[in-house]
Design a protein around this motif. Structure first.
Motif, short mmCIF file in Angstrom:
data_model
loop_
_atom_site.label_atom_id
_atom_site.label_comp_id
_atom_site.label_asym_id
_atom_site.label_seq_id
_atom_site.Cartn_x
_atom_site.Cartn_y
_atom_site.Cartn_z
N GLN A 140 0.66 -1.37 -0.06
CA GLN A 140 -0.05 0.10 0.27
C GLN A 140 0.90 1.31 0.00
OE1 GLN A 140 -3.18 -0.56 -0.48
NE2 GLN A 140 -2.61 -2.64 -0.31
N THR A 141 0.61 2.04 -0.87
CA THR A 141 1.38 3.40 -1.26
C THR A 141 0.51 4.42 -0.37
OG1 THR A 141 2.75 2.76 -2.92
CG2 THR A 141 2.56 5.01 -2.62
N LEU A 142 0.78 5.37 0.49
CA LEU A 142 0.09 6.20 1.26
C LEU A 142 -0.25 7.26 -0.28
CD1 LEU A 142 1.57 6.78 4.29
CD2 LEU A 142 -0.20 5.38 3.84
N ASP A 143 -1.46 7.81 -0.22
CA ASP A 143 -1.87 8.61 -1.31
C ASP A 143 -1.97 10.04 -1.18
OD1 ASP A 143 -4.28 8.86 0.10
OD2 ASP A 143 -5.63 7.96 -1.34
N GLY A 144 -1.21 10.60 -0.20
CA GLY A 144 -1.11 11.80 0.35
C GLY A 144 -0.13 12.47 -0.77
N GLU A 145 -0.11 13.74 -0.67
CA GLU A 145 0.96 14.56 -1.50
C GLU A 145 2.52 14.24 -0.84
OE1 GLU A 145 -0.42 18.48 -2.01
OE2 GLU A 145 -2.01 17.99 -2.97
N GLU A 146 2.34 13.89 0.36
CA GLU A 146 3.86 13.84 0.89
C GLU A 146 4.22 12.23 1.24
OE1 GLU A 146 5.96 16.21 1.30
OE2 GLU A 146 4.52 17.87 0.70
#
Length: 346
Positions: free
Chosen positions: A28-34
């Motif tokens: 899972q890749t966090l989908d926030g901008e950072e």
């Protein structure tokens, strides 16, 4: 004067939504901008009955505990198997990776796996602390006698979540609004308890927090604690009083919430968790119960605003007339940034 030191809360907290595939190595890749490498991941199946899974970098991958039960720490090679530079990987465990089922993960950044802290009368095995975000993970072996635990934050904590990982004692929560004489159980919906053996009736300091002889906070066994100090514009740990009206209480936090957990303290009720990922616009109507293994629920109950939150329902879980409610909140964005510029309202 700068209002906040954290202009971008996504560096320290993010919510991740994903769909399980039932297979090992489901990254899972966090989908926030950072990008953010999480050090505590709290996961729950949204669609079905299943345990809450809490796994942290101090105890290590595959070492799970569950907020909805007093069970000891388990080792599950199919649970969370890796912390990534911008996310995490899960195995085939059905509660957190059931095929086609929707999941939620709340992710906090501390400081990696950590190292021993010797500030208290009990040395921690690992303390992973972010002084910027006001969050630390602490593992130690309890003494069963009055003691202090170093938390590494350099600021006074306002919330502490404690669990005996080596045995089956309940989770306990210190919250500043309840004071050092009381505790709440995270794993049940009991009212707050007046018990000097929990926190030794002693306020935390900027270096340590105190524990008594209670097995939930200081058994002669392996323990973990998640310790939080407030950071203006990023996190808040306070209380409010319900008014029993659909036009409910407004609570100023100085930020637009990304995550909100609320619990009625003066009588029994569930811990209710909502976030800005599952409900992307007001009124917020999706929530999970931290002390229950049930699927997520829906009920119109709160607005997330640019500077706080407003209750929109009269339910006992969040707004009984005269009821006392404690909360923890983390920001999507501060109300005023470090340059003194207000952010857009919602």
């Amino acid at each position: 004067m700068a209002y906040t030191a954290i202009d971008n809360p996504e560096l320290y907290f993010q919510t991740e939504l994903y769909t399980g595939n039932g297979s090992s190595g489901h990254a899972q890749t966090l989908d926030g901008e950072e990008d953010m490498q999480p050090d505590l991941v709290w996961m729950k199946n949204r669609d079905a009955t299943g345990e809450h899974f809490l796994i942290d970098a101090a105890r290590g991958v595959t070492k799970d505990i569950h907020s909805n039960t007093n069970a000891a720490e388990g080792t599950d090679a199919n649970s969370l198997t890796a912390f990534g530079s911008d996310g995490f990987t899960v195995g085939s465990q059905g509660d957190i990776n059931g095929n086609t089922e929707k999941m939620v993960a709340w992710c906090w950044k501390a400081n990696g796996s950590g190292s021993s802290n010797t500030d208290g009368t009990i040395n921690t095995t690992k303390t992973s602390a972010s002084t910027t975000a006001g969050f630390s993970i602490n593992t130690f072996t309890g003494s069963g006698s009055n003691a202090t635990i170093g938390h590494g934050l350099g600021a006074v904590p306002e919330m502490i979540i404690s669990k005996e990982t080596g045995g089956t004692n309940d989770w306990y929560v210190y919250h500043i609004a309840n004071g050092n004489t009381h505790g709440l159980r995270l794993s049940t919906n009991d009212a707050k308890e007046d018990d000097a053996t929990l926190w030794n009736d002693t306020d935390p300091t900027s270096s340590v927090y105190s524990v008594g002889t209670n097995t939930g906070t200081n058994d002669s066994s392996a323990m973990v604690s998640y310790v939080f100090a407030p950071k203006q514009g990023y996190s808040k740990f306070k209380s409010y009083t319900g008014n029993g009206n659909a036009n409910g209480t407004f609570v100023f936090t100085g930020m637009r919430p990304a995550f909100l957990m609320v619990r009625r303290a003066d009588t029994g009720n569930n811990w209710v968790i909502s976030d800005a990922k599952r409900s992307t616009f007001n009124v917020i109507n999706t929530f999970s119960k931290a002390d229950a293994n049930t699927a997520e629920s829906t009920n119109v109950w709160v607005d997330f605003l640019s500077n706080g939150f407003k209750i929109r329902d009269s339910g006992n879980g969040w707004n009984a007339s005269g009821g006392t409610y404690v909360y923890m909140a983390f920001a999507k964005q501060p109300f005023v940034n470090s340059k003194g510029v207000p952010n857009n309202a919602r």
